[in-house]
Design a protein around this motif. Structure first.
Motif, mmCIF file in Angstrom:
data_model
loop_
_atom_site.group_PDB
_atom_site.id
_atom_site.type_symbol
_atom_site.label_atom_id
_atom_site.label_comp_id
_atom_site.label_asym_id
_atom_site.label_seq_id
_atom_site.Cartn_x
_atom_site.Cartn_y
_atom_site.Cartn_z
ATOM 1 N N THR C 59 0.850 -1.087 0.176
ATOM 2 C CA THR C 59 0.042 -0.160 -0.140
ATOM 3 C C THR C 59 0.890 1.298 0.150
ATOM 4 O O THR C 59 0.711 2.259 -0.618
ATOM 5 N N ALA C 60 1.659 1.289 0.735
ATOM 6 C CA ALA C 60 2.826 2.467 0.974
ATOM 7 C C ALA C 60 3.657 2.677 -0.412
ATOM 8 O O ALA C 60 3.909 3.776 -0.858
ATOM 9 N N GLU C 61 4.073 1.570 -0.994
ATOM 10 C CA GLU C 61 4.765 1.482 -2.293
ATOM 11 C C GLU C 61 3.794 2.153 -3.233
ATOM 12 O O GLU C 61 4.319 3.103 -4.079
ATOM 13 N N LEU C 62 2.571 1.813 -3.501
ATOM 14 C CA LEU C 62 1.744 2.289 -4.394
ATOM 15 C C LEU C 62 1.362 3.896 -4.111
ATOM 16 O O LEU C 62 1.225 4.622 -5.114
ATOM 17 N N ALA C 63 1.048 4.179 -2.775
ATOM 18 C CA ALA C 63 1.039 5.894 -2.606
ATOM 19 C C ALA C 63 2.155 6.493 -3.005
ATOM 20 O O ALA C 63 1.930 7.507 -3.613
ATOM 21 N N GLY C 64 3.349 5.737 -2.981
ATOM 22 C CA GLY C 64 4.314 6.800 -3.413
ATOM 23 C C GLY C 64 4.552 6.996 -4.875
ATOM 24 O O GLY C 64 4.580 8.012 -5.176
ATOM 25 N N ILE C 65 4.166 5.681 -5.503
ATOM 26 C CA ILE C 65 4.142 5.879 -7.214
ATOM 27 C C ILE C 65 3.055 6.985 -7.551
ATOM 28 O O ILE C 65 3.156 7.834 -8.296
ATOM 29 N N MET C 66 1.738 7.041 -6.867
ATOM 30 C CA MET C 66 0.680 7.643 -7.366
ATOM 31 C C MET C 66 1.155 9.189 -6.840
ATOM 32 O O MET C 66 0.776 10.122 -7.580
ATOM 33 N N ALA C 67 1.805 9.207 -5.852
ATOM 34 C CA ALA C 67 2.036 10.901 -5.447
ATOM 35 C C ALA C 67 3.223 11.369 -6.199
ATOM 36 O O ALA C 67 3.062 12.654 -6.510
ATOM 37 N N ALA C 68 4.056 10.506 -6.833
ATOM 38 C CA ALA C 68 5.194 11.062 -7.694
ATOM 39 C C ALA C 68 4.368 11.651 -9.045
ATOM 40 O O ALA C 68 4.844 12.869 -9.346
ATOM 41 N N LYS C 69 3.431 11.165 -9.486
ATOM 42 C CA LYS C 69 2.567 11.667 -10.390
ATOM 43 C C LYS C 69 2.084 13.084 -10.357
ATOM 44 O O LYS C 69 1.454 13.734 -11.301
ATOM 45 N N ARG C 70 1.677 13.331 -8.850
ATOM 46 C CA ARG C 70 1.019 14.441 -8.463
ATOM 47 C C ARG C 70 2.139 15.569 -7.751
ATOM 48 O O ARG C 70 1.627 16.638 -7.440
ATOM 49 N N THR C 71 3.270 15.297 -8.199
ATOM 50 C CA THR C 71 4.220 16.157 -7.533
ATOM 51 C C THR C 71 3.965 17.682 -8.096
ATOM 52 O O THR C 71 4.029 18.696 -7.127
ATOM 53 N N ALA C 72 3.675 18.235 -9.274
ATOM 54 C CA ALA C 72 3.552 19.612 -9.523
ATOM 55 C C ALA C 72 2.223 20.099 -9.077
ATOM 56 O O ALA C 72 2.308 21.210 -8.991
ATOM 57 N N ASP C 73 1.383 19.199 -8.613
ATOM 58 C CA ASP C 73 0.344 19.808 -7.815
ATOM 59 C C ASP C 73 0.457 20.214 -6.637
ATOM 60 O O ASP C 73 -0.295 20.932 -6.039
ATOM 61 N N LEU C 74 1.441 19.495 -5.664
ATOM 62 C CA LEU C 74 1.794 19.681 -4.396
ATOM 63 C C LEU C 74 2.864 20.786 -4.116
ATOM 64 O O LEU C 74 2.990 21.516 -3.142
ATOM 65 N N ILE C 75 3.836 20.915 -5.140
ATOM 66 C CA ILE C 75 5.202 21.623 -4.830
ATOM 67 C C ILE C 75 4.833 22.640 -5.815
ATOM 68 O O ILE C 75 4.883 22.956 -7.085
ATOM 69 N N PRO C 76 4.556 24.016 -5.339
ATOM 70 C CA PRO C 76 4.131 25.268 -6.096
ATOM 71 C C PRO C 76 4.846 25.497 -7.341
ATOM 72 O O PRO C 76 4.211 25.949 -8.180
ATOM 73 N N THR E 59 0.429 35.336 -1.736
ATOM 74 C CA THR E 59 -0.232 34.255 -1.646
ATOM 75 C C THR E 59 -1.165 34.110 -2.947
ATOM 76 O O THR E 59 -1.321 33.103 -3.466
ATOM 77 N N ALA E 60 -1.517 35.420 -3.328
ATOM 78 C CA ALA E 60 -2.370 35.481 -4.584
ATOM 79 C C ALA E 60 -1.689 34.916 -5.819
ATOM 80 O O ALA E 60 -2.125 34.387 -6.843
ATOM 81 N N GLU E 61 -0.264 35.519 -5.770
ATOM 82 C CA GLU E 61 0.549 35.317 -7.085
ATOM 83 C C GLU E 61 0.551 33.620 -7.111
ATOM 84 O O GLU E 61 0.631 33.035 -8.152
ATOM 85 N N LEU E 62 1.029 33.077 -5.898
ATOM 86 C CA LEU E 62 1.332 31.607 -5.855
ATOM 87 C C LEU E 62 0.163 30.981 -6.275
ATOM 88 O O LEU E 62 -0.020 29.871 -7.065
ATOM 89 N N ALA E 63 -1.231 31.290 -5.767
ATOM 90 C CA ALA E 63 -2.274 30.522 -6.349
ATOM 91 C C ALA E 63 -2.501 30.582 -7.770
ATOM 92 O O ALA E 63 -3.021 29.705 -8.179
ATOM 93 N N GLY E 64 -2.230 31.697 -8.241
ATOM 94 C CA GLY E 64 -2.147 31.808 -9.735
ATOM 95 C C GLY E 64 -1.220 30.868 -10.349
ATOM 96 O O GLY E 64 -1.863 30.259 -11.535
ATOM 97 N N ILE E 65 -0.166 30.802 -10.009
ATOM 98 C CA ILE E 65 0.656 29.900 -10.649
ATOM 99 C C ILE E 65 0.530 28.364 -10.615
ATOM 100 O O ILE E 65 0.174 27.643 -11.556
ATOM 101 N N MET E 66 0.036 28.000 -9.385
ATOM 102 C CA MET E 66 -0.492 26.785 -9.166
ATOM 103 C C MET E 66 -1.854 26.264 -9.979
ATOM 104 O O MET E 66 -2.007 25.342 -10.593
#
Lengths: 158, 158, 158, 158, 158, 158
Positions: C59-76, E59-66
């Motif tokens: 479960t943890a391995e799979l969660a890691g793979i799926m999170a990798a695909k969402r990195t740009a959503d998480l890291i501004p 905060t607003a600038e970052l929200a726009g980028i994301m």
């Protein structure tokens, strides 16, 4: 059954997310089921030596649970609900041959969770398909339906 | 068909997103199909006066297109792909009775888009189900399969 | 190492997603590692009878793979990248005692995938924590770092 | 501490999102902490002239808050919860040298928010790493743990 | 300008994500602008002592980028694109009175990024609104338009 | 209106998601409005033969509803809320010339839904823009404001 009452379409023919604000918050539960039919040899691959049953099936079960949490993101007019339970069980059925998928979802909310259960089953089936498509081109996803729904104004089956 | 080559499972039995980095970037295309079977009276409601065909069907078609773009978020081991085309066509089939759903997806990429097409069909069917469940408890989603796949090392059908 | 060049901050002190449009598209690969330290008894539970090693770790391995695909959503300020490979390997290390987590990510792109590898490791550790927190209050996630990075202008380690 | 009760694994060894439907809705709060260790010169860059402390740190704090809201999307068996509060505080600690990250999360819900706090800390650390990786290859994320948890059946620390 | 060519609507009146598979991959860039008009006293609050300009605006600038990175998730028929650059600049304009928002987005792709730039501006404006709504009920978001678009078959302005 | 109380900024100038845990759960409702101004000929294209009014307008209405559900993902300091109702109505206004967009959102929650209504209007306008940009370069999104807000400590308008 009368056909004149499509709840998501307003008088002007517009799709809307209907108002459930006046419905009671109750413990709601739904069960949905489905199948992935495949070649018998595909089941052998899943249960055989190099391809542990656990990896294929547990990946699909987990995908179903995660998809259930995203139902309102996928189904346009579905209300977001804080799920309190999500279980997906996949079994091998040599008689199909194929896999049976069953999802049980619960919430405390103002509307039912049958769409969450159906979404969990659908995505679990899609995940099985994805993992097996390299060895089987005959697969068909089907038989996806609501098996049980409780906690609302009307339960399935009666 | 041999059963010994589950591409998403490594030698240790671990689920992985397989390396497609060495595959060619080609124009890839896939078509998937499926059905939502329902009561004949449900079709009447969708095509009848107060319930414009457009609203129910166009909502489900759009949901399918949007879901295709989120396939890699839903299917754990699916590669993210920048889709270049997505069309979902839903037709009423009185003979089923029910709806037929067909999705055509294309990309320029290193792996095929059959999972995107299947996801579009599945979510379009789920959306139809959601909009019609208040008037019909007999609905079943099924017959979801890949109809055509081109652009990769091996095409479907041959 | 000079401190005067924070790539994500422009001359006016503003955070930006920097322009990588002129960088070459190359095969890029990164490996990140990390640990979840826990009580020795927790490892026993994971490897013991009722708690199959597979379910917690896979479960943890799979969660890691799926999170990798969402990195740009998480890291501004992270660039979205179409990953071509993602593998997460979790091993039990009685000497810690705890778990070691290693993620290998690859892409064909204009910027590196070390953030995707680090995100996979972090979310895999968080998932282990989630599944074990009912039996262990001593857990600590740590040692998360880039082990290797290739394909860019400068590789890690040199 | 006994090891026989992995709450997310059912009797058949299957990962599930456990039923919290019978738990009380209470005011729940959790605090998590962590660090990003780096070179002393990196801290100078962050606090120095051209690289305003605000931009690096405030970006990471905001990323942590936003990640907290997406915890249930990332951690497979985590329950979705409507957060009522989210604060992330990052401080520079020359003694490490590095950054300390602290997240405080609250909800009115049926289960705790320690995973949301840990996710906020993890993503804030990852965001710091992303913004500083061009000038420092020695960074390590660590010491991520729950500092405090209240509102449930059992609080941390006792 | 002729009105007969709505690219996203097919011959049957159906919304589709049009095929861009035959378009060239070129360096594409778009700039969009917009404003949030507010009371003069609101600007004072943002620039005054207790309310640092940095926190509200950054905060607003970052929200726009994301948000730019999530455009294809929000706009149903928008193609997903791997952005190579995203910058959002918010300035205070006492003459409005209010804020001006400008977003610059770039990609290497088969279709333009004007929707990404417009989405960045819109979400940056919404974020400013959210942070200031407690002190100002007169705010209006407007003037959102494409200022410049290059790299495609036809550029804006000519 | 006093300017000294920016609710999302703490004493240290840090952006936070403020604590609403002590606020009452009440039935909350908000209405927001906006416009997309365009060339008169564009309206003709939308209402004319080959371009059914339904497809353009219904796609944008649906996009607005779906965006409302994702508000807390987009606006960094917005609280997640389980919406109980979402309706978006788009009308053609030849006098503008252009489109008027109105969103009505409701919830049972501890904070208002005006940001959800504004987000629905904004994304509906962006979707109209996307579908019409091939035939009209003069479009401007504007006039986006809260028309009505009820259920909280203070209502709009008074």
């Amino acid at each position: 059954m009368s056909g004149g009452d499509l709840t998501h379409i307003d008088a002007g023919g517009r799709a809307t997310m209907v108002d459930v604000g006046d419905k009671l918050v109750t413990a709601r539960r739904a069960v949905a089921q489905g199948t992935l039919r495949c070649a018998a040899a595909t089941l052998d691959a899943v249960t055989g030596g190099t391809a542990p049953k656990g990896a294929v099936i547990s990946t699909a079960e987990l995908a179903g649970i995660m998809a259930a949490k995203r139902t309102a993101d996928l189904i346009p007019l579905c209300h977001p609900l804080p799920l309190t339970k999500a279980v997906v069980v996949i079994a091998i059925d040599p008689a199909l041959p194929g896999f049976t998928v069953k999802a049980t979802i619960a919430t405390q909310g103002q509307t039912g969770v049958e769409m969450e259960a159906l979404t969990a089953v659908s995505v679990a089936c899609l995940t099985l398909f994805d993992m097996l498509k390299a060895i089987d081109r005959t697969m068909v996803i089907g038989d996806i339906a609501v098996a049980e729904k409780t906690g609302g104004k009307s339960d399935w089956p009666d």
